[in-house]
Design an enzyme around this catalytic site. Sequence first.
Site, PDB file in Angstrom:
ATOM      1  N   ASN A  18     -10.555  -3.142  -6.033  1.00 52.83           N
ATOM      2  CA  ASN A  18      -9.729  -2.204  -6.817  1.00 52.83           C
ATOM      3  C   ASN A  18     -10.291  -1.874  -8.201  1.00 52.83           C
ATOM      4  OD1 ASN A  18      -6.539  -3.367  -5.455  1.00 52.83           O
ATOM      5  ND2 ASN A  18      -7.782  -1.600  -4.856  1.00 52.83           N
ATOM      6  N   ASP A  37       0.820  -1.217   0.000  1.00 52.33           N
ATOM      7  CA  ASP A  37       0.000   0.000   0.000  1.00 52.33           C
ATOM      8  C   ASP A  37       0.852   1.266   0.000  1.00 52.33           C
ATOM      9  OD1 ASP A  37      -2.291   1.497   0.028  1.00 52.33           O
ATOM     10  OD2 ASP A  37      -2.638   1.298   2.175  1.00 52.33           O
TER      11      ASP A  37
END
Length: 244
Positions: free
Chosen positions: A73, A25
């Site tokens: 996503n 991330d």
Amino acid sequence: MGMFAKARPEDAARVLPNHIGVIMDGNGRWAKKRGLPRRMGHSKGAKTFKEICRYCNKIGIKYLTAYAFSTENWKRPQEEVDAIMELLKEYLQDAHNYKDENIKTRFIGDRSALSDELVRLMEDAERESAGATGMTLNIAINYGGRDEIVRAARSLAEQVKNGRLQPGDIDEAMLSSQMYTAGQDDPDLIIRPSGEYRTSNFLLWQSAYAEYIFMDILWPDFTPRQLERALAEYAGRNRRFGGV
Ligand code: FPP
């Protein structure tokens, strides 16, 4: 690999996790800080990914699972989704260059939404690395922990419906055997960089006993040195709480 290349005397004694999970991330923020498009963050993140894979394999980690793309996503701008898929494609097209690393590559997640070309490259990489005896690398693509559990439940329900299974026979081991990670050790360490304190649907079933380490560094800046810091903290926790 510079300063970590040499075996150190303390290595033999240290408590290494068998299976590390990593949530890659902070790519977007890394790019933003530099005034670059988000895809440049993913591109640098992909480099970091390769370096960390190589390093984990070298120090004897048995399993590494890296979160590359989640079931959520898809909500990102199409351009960014395309950029991530392109990076995966490039990585897989290069896979033959990593052959001597002896890493066994696997993919976890729902492949049905991915392009035929990408799925074919994934299957090639799995087939060509199937005999590798080093680390097993799971790359999570279109992966969601809840989605994985739903699939496991459906598959067992199907077997009950067909009369091949009694509901009372279903136990934890049977559920585990329905997960993408069937046959692998559960993760004992999950690392999340970028200063976010969430698990984000990553390895929900498998992480029941995992140690979590959250780090305040963006994934593109993550290096073997940061991994070593996490491993030292993990070893410290284990020395305090682990029994023999
Ligand atoms: C999260 O950062 C990262 C992703 C959604 C993509 C991760 C993908 C890669 C590192 C490339 C994969 C390629 C290979 C070869 C495995 P973010 O975009 O959410 O960052 P932010 O929170 O700062 O916006």
